[in-house]
Scaffold this active site. Structure first.
Site: not given
Length: 500
Positions: A150, A174, A177, A282, A382
């Site tokens: 995302f 993909k 969502e 990240c 994280e």
């Protein structure tokens, strides 16, 4: 009620047959702005079948023709980058300038892919043995799957699909969502650029869609970016199904500040790298390692800068936007609670932020924790939010040992005025991407992106030459053509062939 955000098949929107959907929200308001289709097994089969049917024809298309389509995509993206940035801000929440930067960094890989003819060319050696020549070539795999997170709904997919397409593969993307609309916007751009039906496809969904890509025999490779537990799952399941997999996982990136560093520069960059995109990167700096006597001054400088940041709606000029969902915002806040309970000092408290935005937005302001120790959850996990933890050590060796003991090895930064210290640090740390006075060392597109240890599963990094090799297979051809003027030729000889 508007139709859900759909899949993309044969260069057109495809609603699919599933009745499952998920909410899409604007994180700055908390408003549900739409719903996204969640693929069924039948939907996944239809999308993957389209990609498989298109694969032979696209692979047979000349490299020149493929490159022309990629270049047209580049031109269209340059013209309309602001439109894509607005979509990202509306569904992810990052401020518009940050969203524009995301698009620009993704475009770098598109531009790199425009040079695919040079990257695909093989080698040729004449007369390696008497009358024998050898040449090499690289060929596409077929259908490849890209599963993206995302936090970068445009840039991360663009780390992969430009090279995959330019190399002659077909792609099933993909997307997350949580912010799915950017994927369809890019699909429409590919159609306008002239990409044939079935070459670029979008499969919206959740775990069912992911598993379909991991298990389907027609999908030959998977590129994934996300959290470490899911990256490991993707790697293990995809590899067990015989696929080539690159799965980029989580991170706990350290920024080591030595006593000879420019503390104002270090403070600026710690704030930029710790709180940009609300820490949902990240490559975000989440741990600042203060070496020796610099800690008090450095913490004060960072705190002063962090308190001046405006948290708010990304369309209204704020410095930092909301977190992507309310559950994620609450999870990050719970880490701050846990750190405080464990003895960390909350120097700047983002839980109390007065945001420039709607009351129902998913707000958490910049948060600075001092006196964090390695056993605290704010250090070990994280967090993926705007939380910067300060760990104090006395020496360079302690700092390096701390970095190397961490389970992650994605990125690390060193701030120093010493070239010798920097050179030693590059050798000593067990991390894949290193910044020297650069807090977010994301490589340019012609280098490759990827970490070490639990930050990467698989042997291949993203983009650069490693990306080209990931999306192609090598062949080496050894050939001999008889000279009709030379006879006799051939004959029986059962010994192992030798070069003579």
């Amino acid at each position: 009620m508007t139709a859900p955000v759909a899949h993309w098949l044969d260069n057109a929107s495809f609603p699919g047959s599933s009745d499952r959907t998920a909410e899409v929200t604007n994180p700055a308001t908390g408003e549900v702005t739409g719903r996204v289709a969640l693929a069924s097994a039948a939907d996944a089969e239809a999308v993957i079948a389209s990609a498989a049917a298109a694969a032979p024809g696209w692979a047979a298309t000349s490299v020149a023709a493929r490159t022309q389509v990629v270049f047209r995509f580049r031109e269209l993206l340059n013209e309309r980058a602001a439109d894509l940035a607005a979509i990202i801000t509306a569904e992810h929440g990052k401020v518009l300038s940050d969203a524009a930067g995301e698009v620009a960094r993704g475009q770098e890989v598109v531009e790199f892919a425009c040079g695919i003819p040079h990257l695909l060319k093989g080698g040729y050696s004449e007369q390696v043995s008497t009358g024998v020549d050898v040449h090499s070539k690289r060929q596409p795999l077929g259908v490849v799957g890209v599963i993206s997170p995302f936090n970068f709904p445009a840039m991360v997919p663009m780390w992969f699909f430009p090279l995959a397409i330019a190399a002659g593969n077909t792609v099933v993307l993909k997307p997350s969502e949580k912010d799915p609309s950017a994927s369809l916007w890019m699909a429409e751009l590919w159609r306008e650029a002239g990409l044939p039906d079935g070459v670029f496809n979008v499969l919206q969904g959740d775990k069912e869609a992911v598993d379909a890509l991991l298990d389907h025999a027609s999908v030959k490779a998977i590129s994934f970016v996300g959290s470490t537990p899911i990256a490991q799952y993707v790697y293990e399941r995809g590899s067990a199904a015989g696929k080539r997999v690159q799965a980029l996982g989580g991170a706990k990136n350290h920024m080591v500040v030595l006593p000879d560093a420019d503390l104002d520069l270090a403070a600026d960059q710690a704030v930029n790298a710790g709180f940009g995109s609300a820490g949902e990167r990240c490559m975000a700096i989440s741990v600042l390692v203060a070496v020796g006597p610099v800690a008090d001054d450095l913490v004060a400088k960072i705190a002063d800068r962090a308190r001046g940041l405006v948290t708010g709606d990304g369309t209204r000029g704020a410095d930092m936007g909301p977190l992507v969902t309310r559950p994620h915002r609450d999870k990050v806040a719970a880490y701050v609670d846990a750190g405080e309970s464990a003895g960390a000092k909350v120097v700047v408290d983002g839980r109390e932020v007065d945001a420039d935005g709607a009351a129902d937005g998913f707000w958490l302001g910049p948060t600075l924790l001092d006196h964090v120790t390695p056993e605290m959850s704010v250090y070990t996990d994280e967090i993926f939010g705007p939380v910067l933890s300060v760990v104090r050590v006395e020496t360079y060796d302690e700092a390096v040992a701390l970095v190397n003991a961490n389970r992650y090895g994605n990125g690390v930064a060193l701030f120093t005025s010493s070239g010798g210290a920097a050179r030693k640090f590059e050798v000593d740390v067990e991390v894949g991407m290193i910044g020297i006075n650069v807090p977010i060392p994301v490589p340019m597109a012609y280098y490759s992106f990827g970490g070490w240890k639990s930050s990467l599963f698989g042997d291949s990094h993203a983009h650069g030459t490693e990306g080209v090799h990931f999306f192609t297979r090598g062949k080496v051809v050894t050939s001999r053509w008889n000279d009709p003027a030379v006879k006799p030729q051939g004959g029986l000889e059962l010994t192992f062939p030798q070069n003579t």
